[in-house]
Design a protein around this motif. Structure first.
Motif, PDB file in Angstrom:
ATOM      1  N   VAL A 195      24.303  -0.118 -26.035  1.00  0.00           N
ATOM      2  CA  VAL A 195      24.702  -0.996 -26.760  1.00  0.00           C
ATOM      3  C   VAL A 195      25.532  -1.449 -25.659  1.00  0.00           C
ATOM      4  N   VAL A 196      25.145  -2.408 -24.733  1.00  0.00           N
ATOM      5  CA  VAL A 196      25.191  -3.380 -23.975  1.00  0.00           C
ATOM      6  C   VAL A 196      26.301  -4.918 -23.852  1.00  0.00           C
ATOM      7  N   CYS A 197      26.815  -5.281 -23.905  1.00  0.00           N
ATOM      8  CA  CYS A 197      27.200  -6.287 -23.697  1.00  0.00           C
ATOM      9  C   CYS A 197      27.500  -7.564 -22.899  1.00  0.00           C
ATOM     10  N   LEU A 198      26.529  -8.183 -22.875  1.00  0.00           N
ATOM     11  CA  LEU A 198      26.675  -8.936 -21.306  1.00  0.00           C
ATOM     12  C   LEU A 198      27.845 -10.317 -21.818  1.00  0.00           C
ATOM     13  N   CYS A 199      28.492 -10.399 -20.412  1.00  0.00           N
ATOM     14  CA  CYS A 199      29.677 -11.070 -20.565  1.00  0.00           C
ATOM     15  C   CYS A 199      29.753 -12.647 -18.776  1.00  0.00           C
ATOM     16  N   GLY A 200      30.403 -13.760 -19.028  1.00  0.00           N
ATOM     17  CA  GLY A 200      29.785 -13.673 -17.444  1.00  0.00           C
ATOM     18  C   GLY A 200      29.811 -15.092 -17.477  1.00  0.00           C
ATOM     19  N   SER A 201      29.902 -16.036 -16.788  1.00  0.00           N
ATOM     20  CA  SER A 201      30.442 -17.966 -17.572  1.00  0.00           C
ATOM     21  C   SER A 201      27.931 -18.181 -17.536  1.00  0.00           C
ATOM     22  N   VAL A 202      28.926 -18.983 -18.358  1.00  0.00           N
ATOM     23  CA  VAL A 202      27.534 -19.720 -19.392  1.00  0.00           C
ATOM     24  C   VAL A 202      26.441 -20.475 -18.185  1.00  0.00           C
ATOM     25  N   ARG A 203      27.041 -20.549 -16.807  1.00  0.00           N
ATOM     26  CA  ARG A 203      26.772 -21.681 -15.901  1.00  0.00           C
ATOM     27  C   ARG A 203      25.305 -20.753 -15.259  1.00  0.00           C
ATOM     28  N   PHE A 204      26.107 -19.544 -15.997  1.00  0.00           N
ATOM     29  CA  PHE A 204      24.137 -18.699 -15.435  1.00  0.00           C
ATOM     30  C   PHE A 204      23.494 -18.209 -16.134  1.00  0.00           C
ATOM     31  N   LEU A 205      23.109 -18.908 -17.227  1.00  0.00           N
ATOM     32  CA  LEU A 205      22.433 -19.369 -17.713  1.00  0.00           C
ATOM     33  C   LEU A 205      20.984 -18.227 -17.868  1.00  0.00           C
ATOM     34  N   THR A 206      20.313 -18.432 -16.331  1.00  0.00           N
ATOM     35  CA  THR A 206      18.430 -17.532 -15.950  1.00  0.00           C
ATOM     36  C   THR A 206      19.050 -16.653 -15.698  1.00  0.00           C
ATOM     37  N   GLU A 207      20.123 -16.063 -15.219  1.00  0.00           N
ATOM     38  CA  GLU A 207      20.661 -14.973 -14.882  1.00  0.00           C
ATOM     39  C   GLU A 207      21.307 -14.131 -15.849  1.00  0.00           C
ATOM     40  N   PHE A 208      21.547 -14.597 -16.724  1.00  0.00           N
ATOM     41  CA  PHE A 208      21.700 -13.836 -18.410  1.00  0.00           C
ATOM     42  C   PHE A 208      20.562 -13.834 -19.033  1.00  0.00           C
ATOM     43  N   ASP A 209      19.394 -15.006 -18.792  1.00  0.00           N
ATOM     44  CA  ASP A 209      18.794 -14.409 -19.617  1.00  0.00           C
ATOM     45  C   ASP A 209      17.303 -12.793 -19.041  1.00  0.00           C
ATOM     46  N   GLY A 212      26.049 -17.040 -27.338  1.00  0.00           N
ATOM     47  CA  GLY A 212      25.025 -17.244 -28.282  1.00  0.00           C
ATOM     48  C   GLY A 212      23.912 -18.497 -27.415  1.00  0.00           C
ATOM     49  N   SER A 213      23.358 -19.145 -26.868  1.00  0.00           N
ATOM     50  CA  SER A 213      22.647 -19.527 -26.422  1.00  0.00           C
ATOM     51  C   SER A 213      22.218 -19.273 -25.060  1.00  0.00           C
ATOM     52  N   HIS A 214      21.034 -18.404 -24.959  1.00  0.00           N
ATOM     53  CA  HIS A 214      21.208 -18.656 -22.722  1.00  0.00           C
ATOM     54  C   HIS A 214      19.728 -19.642 -23.080  1.00  0.00           C
ATOM     55  N   ARG A 215      19.670 -20.878 -23.971  1.00  0.00           N
ATOM     56  CA  ARG A 215      19.447 -22.439 -23.457  1.00  0.00           C
ATOM     57  C   ARG A 215      20.088 -23.442 -22.809  1.00  0.00           C
ATOM     58  N   GLN A 216      20.981 -23.375 -23.016  1.00  0.00           N
ATOM     59  CA  GLN A 216      22.210 -24.675 -23.377  1.00  0.00           C
ATOM     60  C   GLN A 216      23.548 -23.734 -22.854  1.00  0.00           C
ATOM     61  N   ARG A 217      24.196 -24.803 -22.235  1.00  0.00           N
ATOM     62  CA  ARG A 217      26.019 -24.312 -22.050  1.00  0.00           C
ATOM     63  C   ARG A 217      26.583 -24.458 -23.475  1.00  0.00           C
ATOM     64  N   ASP A 218      27.314 -23.331 -24.044  1.00  0.00           N
ATOM     65  CA  ASP A 218      28.238 -23.888 -25.390  1.00  0.00           C
ATOM     66  C   ASP A 218      29.357 -25.049 -25.203  1.00  0.00           C
ATOM     67  N   GLU A 219      29.745 -25.633 -23.830  1.00  0.00           N
ATOM     68  CA  GLU A 219      30.418 -26.906 -23.749  1.00  0.00           C
ATOM     69  C   GLU A 219      29.287 -28.298 -24.402  1.00  0.00           C
ATOM     70  N   ASP A 220      27.279 -28.064 -23.909  1.00  0.00           N
ATOM     71  CA  ASP A 220      26.847 -28.595 -23.863  1.00  0.00           C
ATOM     72  C   ASP A 220      26.419 -29.181 -25.382  1.00  0.00           C
ATOM     73  N   ALA A 221      26.432 -27.139 -25.913  1.00  0.00           N
ATOM     74  CA  ALA A 221      25.960 -27.250 -27.711  1.00  0.00           C
ATOM     75  C   ALA A 221      26.873 -28.256 -28.836  1.00  0.00           C
ATOM     76  N   LEU A 222      28.164 -27.432 -27.847  1.00  0.00           N
ATOM     77  CA  LEU A 222      29.059 -28.699 -28.682  1.00  0.00           C
ATOM     78  C   LEU A 222      29.588 -29.989 -28.019  1.00  0.00           C
ATOM     79  N   ALA A 223      29.196 -30.497 -27.833  1.00  0.00           N
ATOM     80  CA  ALA A 223      29.368 -31.989 -27.382  1.00  0.00           C
ATOM     81  C   ALA A 223      29.380 -32.976 -27.977  1.00  0.00           C
TER      82      ALA A 223
END
Length: 115
Positions: free
Chosen positions: A11-25, A42-53
């Protein structure tokens, strides 16, 4: 590193800035194809800040804090951590997650060398 831990996939946990959503994918797919179970943001489609805006600032900050704590629990479940850090970028929350992973004895890999 083997893709198996005993009888189950690593099991691998990906960590990093959600500004890199494409790289997370990209990393999520690569790790999955390598036979690993992936825990991620939580989402590879939008940053947390945007999802919670839509939330008021205090609610948004509380939600972001809960998400940060939840991510530490994902690290607890993981066998290792993969840091998504294009260009070597590691922000404050990611530094905290790396420190936590190391403190709990989890191996840490990264796309780029860590500082």
């Amino acid at each position: 590193m083997s893709a198996l831990v005993g009888e189950r996939p690593r099991v691998v946990c990906l960590c990093g800035s959600v500004r890199f959503l494409t790289e997370f994918d990209v990393a999520s797919l690569a790790e999955t194809l390598a036979g690993r179970i992936v825990l991620s943001v939580g989402s590879h489609r939008q940053r947390d800040e945007d999802a919670l805006a839509h939330l008021h600032s205090a609610e948004r900050e509380a939600a972001l804090e809960r998400l940060g704590e939840l991510h530490l629990r994902k690290i607890d479940l993981a066998d290792e951590v993969l840091v998504i850090n294009p260009g070597g970028y590691v922000g404050e929350s990611t530094r905290r997650e790396i420190a936590y992973a190391r403190q709990t004895g989890k191996p840490v890999r990264s796309l780029e060398p860590l500082p």
